[in-house]
Design a protein around this motif. Structure first.
Motif, PDB file in Angstrom:
ATOM      1  N   VAL A  46      22.830   3.640   9.126  1.00 38.70           N
ATOM      2  CA  VAL A  46      22.590   2.535  10.061  1.00 38.70           C
ATOM      3  C   VAL A  46      21.251   1.891   9.706  1.00 38.70           C
ATOM      4  O   VAL A  46      20.194   2.451   9.982  1.00 38.70           O
ATOM      5  N   GLY A  47      21.291   0.714   9.076  1.00 41.36           N
ATOM      6  CA  GLY A  47      20.059   0.014   8.725  1.00 41.36           C
ATOM      7  C   GLY A  47      19.516  -0.733   9.931  1.00 41.36           C
ATOM      8  O   GLY A  47      20.274  -1.173  10.791  1.00 41.36           O
ATOM      9  N   VAL A  92      10.651  -1.345  -0.127  1.00 41.79           N
ATOM     10  CA  VAL A  92      12.113  -1.411  -0.185  1.00 41.79           C
ATOM     11  C   VAL A  92      12.699  -0.106  -0.724  1.00 41.79           C
ATOM     12  O   VAL A  92      13.771   0.330  -0.302  1.00 41.79           O
ATOM     13  N   ALA A  93      11.960   0.546  -1.631  1.00 37.21           N
ATOM     14  CA  ALA A  93      12.451   1.799  -2.242  1.00 37.21           C
ATOM     15  C   ALA A  93      12.415   2.980  -1.282  1.00 37.21           C
ATOM     16  O   ALA A  93      13.131   3.975  -1.493  1.00 37.21           O
ATOM     17  N   LEU A  94      11.617   2.886  -0.222  1.00 40.41           N
ATOM     18  CA  LEU A  94      11.360   4.043   0.642  1.00 40.41           C
ATOM     19  C   LEU A  94      12.617   4.761   1.149  1.00 40.41           C
ATOM     20  O   LEU A  94      12.711   5.987   1.027  1.00 40.41           O
ATOM     21  N   ILE A 149      14.604  -6.890   5.587  1.00 41.74           N
ATOM     22  CA  ILE A 149      16.063  -6.936   5.424  1.00 41.74           C
ATOM     23  C   ILE A 149      16.482  -6.182   4.157  1.00 41.74           C
ATOM     24  O   ILE A 149      17.440  -5.406   4.164  1.00 41.74           O
ATOM     25  N   ALA A 150      15.736  -6.415   3.073  1.00 41.57           N
ATOM     26  CA  ALA A 150      16.044  -5.719   1.808  1.00 41.57           C
ATOM     27  C   ALA A 150      15.936  -4.207   1.995  1.00 41.57           C
ATOM     28  O   ALA A 150      16.784  -3.450   1.515  1.00 41.57           O
ATOM     29  N   ARG A 151      14.903  -3.764   2.702  1.00 47.76           N
ATOM     30  CA  ARG A 151      14.718  -2.319   2.937  1.00 47.76           C
ATOM     31  C   ARG A 151      15.867  -1.754   3.780  1.00 47.76           C
ATOM     32  O   ARG A 151      16.353  -0.652   3.519  1.00 47.76           O
ATOM     33  N   ALA A 152      16.314  -2.516   4.781  1.00 49.06           N
ATOM     34  CA  ALA A 152      17.412  -2.055   5.637  1.00 49.06           C
ATOM     35  C   ALA A 152      18.740  -2.010   4.881  1.00 49.06           C
ATOM     36  O   ALA A 152      19.616  -1.203   5.196  1.00 49.06           O
TER      37      ALA A 152
END
Length: 228
Positions: A83-84, A102-104, A150-153
């Protein structure tokens, strides 16, 4: 079988304050929908129940037909990987680069480093930030920071993406750009639920809308009804 289902869900806080009351609805795989209502209507509480930041006082929240009441301990972290979440205030790590932010989620999930690099760069290109991967959040505009969020999610390819007032701090042009990013996600297999009080934007998108009023589901409006 729906991806997400609320069955008679209520949430009461000490005080007593009822944030949600007897809420029932379902969300299909790959559906994009909005949750709207006045400030304090229960939008954020609804999202927190899905993300397991909160637990319901009554009723059941089910994802893939699994009651989230049974998700405990280390299973909570596994659920959250599916679930992002996009926060209005970005919540980026200011001492890390765009790439590292974003990689996290992938690093936490133990994704191999070669796969991490590939997926992060594909996602940054999708949100138009491929050239900014080495920048720190403080060097970015509000719209760029939101796109990093958004990219990270999205980078861990969640089944469901929750966005809490994602355009609240953006000008109308940027808000429209962000909404187009969300609109493309169902085609990739991700269902998207967006909490927003921007009624003009919601109407323009012509997607299903759940309307909350003092914690109750006041209306469930179809795209066809919005268009008429």
């Amino acid at each position: 079988m729906p991806l997400l289902r609320f069955d008679g869900v209520s949430k009461t806080y000490d005080g007593p304050h009822t944030a949600l009351s007897d809420l029932s609805f379902s969300v299909a795989e790959g559906e994009l929908l909005f949750v709207t209502g006045h400030s304090g209507a229960g939008k954020s509480t609804l999202l927190r129940l899905i993300h397991l930041s909160e637990r319901p006082s009554r009723g059941s929240v089910l994802v893939d037909d699994r009651n989230l009441a049974k998700v405990r301990g280390r299973q909570v972290a596994l659920h959250r990987r599916r679930v992002g979440v996009v926060h209005q205030d970005h919540r980026l790590l200011t001492d890390r680069s765009v790439y590292e932010n974003v990689a996290l989620p992938l690093l936490i999930a133990g994704t191999p480093s070669a796969e991490v690099g590939k997926r992060v760069r594909v996602m940054l290109d999708k949100v138009g930030l491929g050239a900014r991967e080495r920048a720190r959040p403080g060097e970015l505009s509000a719209g760029e920071q939101q796109r990093v969020g958004i990219a990270r999610a999205m980078v861990s390819q969640p089944r469901l993406l929750l966005a809490d007032e994602p355009t609240g701090n953006l000008d109308p042009t940027l808000a429209a750009e962000i909404m187009q990013l969300f609109a493309a996600m169902p085609a990739q297999g991700t269902a998207v639920m967006i909490a927003s009080h921007d009624l003009a934007l919601v109407k323009r998108m012509r997607r299903r809308v759940l309307v909350l009023d003092h914690g109750k589901l006041a209306d469930d409006i179809s795209p066809e009804d919005l268009a008429s």
